[in-house]
Write a protein that holds these residues in place. Structure first.
Motif, short mmCIF file in Angstrom:
data_model
loop_
_atom_site.label_atom_id
_atom_site.label_comp_id
_atom_site.label_asym_id
_atom_site.label_seq_id
_atom_site.Cartn_x
_atom_site.Cartn_y
_atom_site.Cartn_z
N PHE A 90 -8.00 1.72 0.62
CA PHE A 90 -7.84 0.30 0.26
C PHE A 90 -9.06 -0.50 0.71
CE2 PHE A 90 -6.37 -3.53 2.67
CZ PHE A 90 -6.19 -4.42 1.62
N HIS A 91 -9.53 -0.27 1.93
CA HIS A 91 -10.69 -1.00 2.44
C HIS A 91 -11.94 -0.66 1.66
CE1 HIS A 91 -10.20 -3.69 5.91
NE2 HIS A 91 -9.01 -3.12 5.99
N LEU B 208 0.81 -1.22 0.00
CA LEU B 208 0.00 0.00 0.00
C LEU B 208 0.85 1.27 0.00
CD1 LEU B 208 -2.85 -0.96 2.52
CD2 LEU B 208 -2.87 -1.05 0.02
N SER C 128 -9.15 -4.27 -5.36
CA SER C 128 -7.85 -4.58 -4.77
C SER C 128 -7.34 -5.92 -5.27
CB SER C 128 -7.94 -4.60 -3.25
OG SER C 128 -6.73 -5.05 -2.68
N LYS C 129 -6.05 -5.96 -5.56
CA LYS C 129 -5.41 -7.22 -5.94
C LYS C 129 -4.91 -7.99 -4.71
CE LYS C 129 -3.84 -5.44 -10.43
NZ LYS C 129 -2.66 -5.17 -11.29
N GLY D 32 -11.75 -2.12 -1.88
CA GLY D 32 -11.78 -3.57 -1.85
C GLY D 32 -13.16 -4.16 -1.91
#
Length: 384
Positions: A285-286, A221, A294-295, A289
């Protein structure tokens, strides 16, 4: 006293418990040219906080970061937007996120039990703990005590050896005793439960918790400021110092060292530090996602992390789930304090927006000011 979070959310827009504080000498207010910094400075001075920092995410992008005040009361070093603040119990969401990653990798399961994780300790573990699952521990329904037994807490402060060794010794003491409640029957907010979960993750992955967070979260991240424990180095004011509220002062700085954070035994629940900008990356990111953006983790895993656990009123896995009009319905929240710092994270997944506010003074001294700043930022940026 156990240094742990008090989950309080409240009043008006946000809903936070308001505590009455004594008065003390104040850091003089400074005038700023940009409106966000000026707003934070006004609140910082009003609530007598050493420093106040914030970040805002709108539509998945970081649109504002700001920091005002001093790294240390009585010093001259000003905080910067890159300065690191202790996250306290926001760390729990990171432990739960890494758990989800290891579940996807097949190294552990949400239903893995303590007995299955530690077969070599079976004779030392109280029978009531043997069938407690990883998911129950991360949702605070594993029966682990809310407060560490006094003797084990003293031993944790005096413990030597590596962090992993200290955590294992600590959970052995917890697991040898009868749970505070029958597992699965009651929500008990527990740093101890998260420490048990973390040792299960370490054993399943063959890596320390610190290495797992670095390799699976911080590095992917780009959270370059993220680390563990009190952010400043001993005898330096190179990062914010934590402060404790006293009767005679607005905040007494606590020097970096053994007394500046919790013992290593409970670090999976309460030990990460980073800048508000890096914490904003984690919040983005959360939120991305959930939409499959997100990967690192599948959308289904994010949804599990963000869904209230069976039997709980509002706690999922590392996040509280609340209904707020400004969020368009569902809001994800967690706050944290090691009693010397305080941080609060509010996310509106439907709006892909978030607000983060942090201070280098902990507990009740920072609650009201940080929530006031969060409310103003939400109003300004995404409350429509």
């Amino acid at each position: 006293m156990t240094k742990t979070i008090l989950i309080g959310i409240v009043l008006i827009l946000l809903g936070a418990i308001v505590f009455v504080r004594g008065s003390g000498p104040k850091t003089p207010a400074i005038e700023y040219s940009d409106p966000v910094s000026q707003m934070l400075e006004t609140i910082r001075e009003k609530h007598n906080l050493p420093a106040l920092a914030a970040a805002v995410v709108v539509d998945g992008k970081i649109v504002a970061t700001s920091a005002v005040g001093l790294r240390k009361n009585g010093g001259t070093e000003k905080v910067t937007v890159d300065d690191e603040f202790h996250l306290g119990s926001v760390t729990k969401s990171m432990t739960a996120t890494v758990a989800a990653m290891l579940v996807e990798q097949g190294k552990i399961s949400w239903t893995t039990t303590i007995g299955e994780a530690f077969p070599e300790l079976k004779s030392e573990i109280h029978p009531d703990y043997l069938d407690v699952t990883l998911e129950q521990l991360l949702s605070h329904r594993g029966g682990a005590p809310g407060d560490a037994p006094a003797d084990l807490w003293r031993q944790a402060w005096e413990a030597k050896g590596t962090a992993a060794e200290q955590r294992l010794a600590f959970i052995k003491g917890i697991l040898a005793r009868k749970p505070e409640a029958k597992p699965g029957t009651k929500f008990i907010y527990s740093n101890q439960g998260y420490t048990i979960a973390r040792v299960m993750l370490e054993k399943a992955a063959g890596k320390t918790w610190e290495d797992l967070l670095r390799s699976m979260l911080f590095e992917p991240l780009g959270m370059t400021t993220a680390g563990f424990g009190a952010p400043a180095t001993v005898d330096n004011v190179d990062q914010p110092w934590g402060h404790i509220k006293t009767m005679l002062s607005g905040g007494e700085p606590v020097p970096p060292g053994p007394g500046a954070d919790n013992p290593l035994a409970i670090s999976p629940a309460n030990a990460v530090h980073c800048s508000v900008g890096d914490l904003a990356k984690y919040a983005a990111f959360h939120m991305a996602g959930e939409r499959g953006g997100s990967k690192l983790l599948k959308a289904e895993s994010f949804k599990k992390l963000h869904t209230i656990a069976a039997g709980n009123d509002d706690y999922a896995l590392g996040w509280m789930v609340l209904q707020r009009p400004w969020a368009g319905g569902r809001a994800l929240m967690h706050n944290g304090s090691n009693t010397l710092f305080y941080v609060v994270v509010w996310m509106a997944p439907e709006k892909k927006s978030a607000v983060i506010v942090a201070s280098n003074i902990g507990m009740d001294a920072a609650f009201e000011g940080c929530d006031e700043a969060a409310a103003k930022l939400i109003n300004q940026y995404f409350w429509k």
